[in-house]
Design a protein around this motif. Sequence first.
Motif, PDB file in Angstrom:
ATOM      1  N   ALA A   1       0.827  -1.204   0.000  1.00 50.87           N
ATOM      2  CA  ALA A   1       0.000   0.000   0.000  1.00 50.87           C
ATOM      3  C   ALA A   1       0.864   1.258   0.000  1.00 50.87           C
ATOM      4  O   ALA A   1       0.593   2.223  -0.732  1.00 50.87           O
ATOM      5  N   GLU A   2       1.921   1.261   0.803  1.00 52.76           N
ATOM      6  CA  GLU A   2       2.809   2.422   0.856  1.00 52.76           C
ATOM      7  C   GLU A   2       3.478   2.654  -0.497  1.00 52.76           C
ATOM      8  O   GLU A   2       3.566   3.794  -0.979  1.00 52.76           O
TER       9      GLU A   2
ATOM     10  N   TYR B   1      -5.577   0.906  -5.980  1.00 51.19           N
ATOM     11  CA  TYR B   1      -5.603  -0.493  -5.545  1.00 51.19           C
ATOM     12  C   TYR B   1      -6.873  -0.776  -4.745  1.00 51.19           C
ATOM     13  O   TYR B   1      -7.495   0.118  -4.180  1.00 51.19           O
ATOM     14  N   GLY B   2      -7.251  -2.035  -4.772  1.00 54.04           N
ATOM     15  CA  GLY B   2      -8.481  -2.450  -4.122  1.00 54.04           C
ATOM     16  C   GLY B   2      -8.414  -3.912  -3.737  1.00 54.04           C
ATOM     17  O   GLY B   2      -7.330  -4.493  -3.627  1.00 54.04           O
ATOM     18  N   SER B   3      -9.577  -4.502  -3.535  1.00 55.35           N
ATOM     19  CA  SER B   3      -9.634  -5.912  -3.143  1.00 55.35           C
ATOM     20  C   SER B   3     -10.648  -6.639  -4.004  1.00 55.35           C
ATOM     21  O   SER B   3     -11.534  -6.035  -4.610  1.00 55.35           O
TER      22      SER B   3
ATOM     23  N   ILE C   1      -6.208   0.211   4.837  1.00 57.22           N
ATOM     24  CA  ILE C   1      -4.848   0.317   4.292  1.00 57.22           C
ATOM     25  C   ILE C   1      -4.827   1.090   2.972  1.00 57.22           C
ATOM     26  O   ILE C   1      -3.777   1.239   2.354  1.00 57.22           O
ATOM     27  N   GLY C   2      -6.001   1.577   2.519  1.00 58.09           N
ATOM     28  CA  GLY C   2      -6.059   2.384   1.315  1.00 58.09           C
ATOM     29  C   GLY C   2      -6.536   1.655   0.075  1.00 58.09           C
ATOM     30  O   GLY C   2      -6.569   2.241  -1.006  1.00 58.09           O
TER      31      GLY C   2
ATOM     32  N   LYS D   1     -19.844   0.947   0.086  1.00 58.79           N
ATOM     33  CA  LYS D   1     -20.504   2.209  -0.252  1.00 58.79           C
ATOM     34  C   LYS D   1     -20.615   3.123   0.970  1.00 58.79           C
ATOM     35  O   LYS D   1     -20.478   4.341   0.864  1.00 58.79           O
ATOM     36  N   ALA D   2     -20.856   2.533   2.128  1.00 60.82           N
ATOM     37  CA  ALA D   2     -20.940   3.343   3.351  1.00 60.82           C
ATOM     38  C   ALA D   2     -19.606   4.028   3.638  1.00 60.82           C
ATOM     39  O   ALA D   2     -19.571   5.133   4.188  1.00 60.82           O
ATOM     40  N   GLY D   3     -18.511   3.376   3.243  1.00 59.90           N
ATOM     41  CA  GLY D   3     -17.186   3.962   3.445  1.00 59.90           C
ATOM     42  C   GLY D   3     -16.718   4.814   2.288  1.00 59.90           C
ATOM     43  O   GLY D   3     -15.570   5.272   2.281  1.00 59.90           O
ATOM     44  N   GLY D   4     -17.584   5.008   1.288  1.00 54.91           N
ATOM     45  CA  GLY D   4     -17.225   5.823   0.136  1.00 54.91           C
ATOM     46  C   GLY D   4     -16.367   5.110  -0.885  1.00 54.91           C
ATOM     47  O   GLY D   4     -15.716   5.763  -1.718  1.00 54.91           O
ATOM     48  N   ASP D   5     -16.345   3.772  -0.841  1.00 53.14           N
ATOM     49  CA  ASP D   5     -15.524   3.001  -1.769  1.00 53.14           C
ATOM     50  C   ASP D   5     -16.359   2.525  -2.954  1.00 53.14           C
ATOM     51  O   ASP D   5     -17.459   1.985  -2.765  1.00 53.14           O
TER      52      ASP D   5
END
Length: 394
Positions: free
Chosen positions: A215-216, A225-227, A242-243, A260-264
Amino acid sequence: MTAFLTPLRLVGAMVLTDDRFDSRAVGVVSGQITDGQGLPEVDLTGFWVMPGIVDLHGDGFERQVLPRPSAPFPLGPALAATDREAASHGVTTCYLAQSWSWEGGMRGPERAEALMAAVLDHRARALTDLRVQLRAETHLVDEVPRLIAAVERFRVDYVVFNDHLEEGFQMRRANPDGFAHWARKAGLTEAELAARMETAREQARAVPRALCALAEAFDRLGVTYGSHDDPDAETREVYRMIGARVAEFPTRFRAAAAAKAGGDPVLMGAPNVVRGGSQAGNVAAVELIRQGLCDGLVSDYHLPALPLAVWKLVDDGILPLERAWALVSSGPARVLGMVDRGRLDVGLRADLVVVDQETREIAATIAGGRLSHLSGRAAARFLSVRDGMRMAAE
């Protein structure tokens, strides 16, 4: 790259702009959208003109590389075939989803590096903006420095984290035939695949530190990046912290809702829409779309599913055409912050799709101001302009 189209003005079509259709002209000059004043005109009455499709995740190209488990083909011709297929389905930006996995073989780091190199080489003659998305298995911790170096060297701008290890152990217990097929596809014996899984599981305690290091590095390199395949809200929250903000294919409703609740942003597979549900038994993409929990659709394992999913949403009364098309164009472009595409506005990259209103056929695709696909009634319209220009010159 192939040559830019001769400057043209597309007239007569219904053009999708800012989430609505207007009857207006679109100019294409040197790879950009213009108002087209004074340019030779192509009459596209009876067609829609819409933004080019942005596909953020597709592994269907693997069938071009490995049409049979024991019959691999060279990467160059496979990429050329994928390029043409993407163009014929209206795709102007196409991310090839390549695994970076402890499985090795077609999904190992060596193969990933070979694909990234081949894509960079192909770009000089590409029809479509082909890129690579890396699917990094979380337990391959020993290869973290190599992964960071590869992302930087090959200019990769999109990575998602996978953790399919426990799924593999469950398959071995509950579905021996499926496990055997998986091993054969990876070029391994069942014992060899099981040994790789055990080795990967021994790295579990090192996974959090490895993810933070990645992530860094990705933040430093400007990589999105995502999951992938988040099973629950708790997993999504860990990745969000972790971003890793993109939630690709959450498998349950709660995981998508948490994103969506976290804005992702949430991405789902177009085949899931076309087939009426997930082939793996996960949450139906349509249900997420109904609830406003899906920001974009991707081809997953089948490129033709992208336009097909649009028409499925329209025909089933779930979304109007302009909103359905946004799920394959402006929506995915926003997810990756691609401000130069996904919409038809003056000054943006000339990525557009011409669709026959009568047949719904993708009749023409223009990617970066270059004609990548042309067929049907639209071909006659474009060719008539070319012939007229030639006669005028004579």
